[in-house]
Design a protein around this motif. Structure first.
Motif, PDB file in Angstrom:
ATOM      1  N   ARG A 118      57.953 -10.646 -16.681  1.00 41.15           N
ATOM      2  CA  ARG A 118      56.959 -11.234 -15.772  1.00 41.15           C
ATOM      3  C   ARG A 118      55.724 -11.649 -16.552  1.00 41.15           C
ATOM      4  O   ARG A 118      55.382 -11.083 -17.578  1.00 41.15           O
ATOM      5  N   ARG A 119      55.024 -12.618 -16.018  1.00 40.66           N
ATOM      6  CA  ARG A 119      53.798 -13.127 -16.649  1.00 40.66           C
ATOM      7  C   ARG A 119      52.753 -12.017 -16.808  1.00 40.66           C
ATOM      8  O   ARG A 119      52.085 -11.928 -17.833  1.00 40.66           O
ATOM      9  N   ASP A 169      50.848 -10.775 -20.229  1.00 37.69           N
ATOM     10  CA  ASP A 169      49.391 -10.623 -20.370  1.00 37.69           C
ATOM     11  C   ASP A 169      49.041  -9.226 -20.875  1.00 37.69           C
ATOM     12  O   ASP A 169      48.188  -9.069 -21.749  1.00 37.69           O
TER      13      ASP A 169
END
Length: 78
Positions: A35-36, A40
C-alpha cells in the motif's frame, strides 16, 4: 514491540526498519510494500532517530535468528 513503536512515535514496521538501519552491520533491508501508506512509512524510516536504549530494547524484543543464512552453493562450484 508495539509499545516501543509508540514510544518512538512511529508504526512498528517503521521502527523495525529504523532499528535495522541503526545497526553497525551493513544491512540493506528490502521491505515489501503493498500500500502507498506502507511505502511512505518505509521511506520515512531513516528519519526515525533511536536512542541507544531504544535500540537495545528492540534488540531484546526481537528473537535471535538461527539457521543457515546463505544457501549451500557448493554443488554449483563443481
Amino acid at each position: 514491540m508495539r509499545h516501543l513503536a509508540i514510544e518512538a512515535g512511529c508504526p512498528p514496521a517503521q521502527l523495525a526498519l529504523a532499528w535495522l538501519l541503526a545497526r553497525p552491520e551493513q544491512i540493506v533491508p528490502l521491505p515489501g510494500t503493498r500500500r502507498r501508506t506502507h511505502l511512505d512509512d518505509n521511506l520515512a524510516a531513516p528519519s526515525v532517530r533511536l536512542t541507544p536504549d531504544q535500540c537495545r530494547a528492540v534488540s531484546e524484543a526481537v528473537p535471535e535468528a538461527f539457521g543457515a543464512r546463505v544457501p549451500d552453493l557448493s554443488r554449483l562450484e563443481q
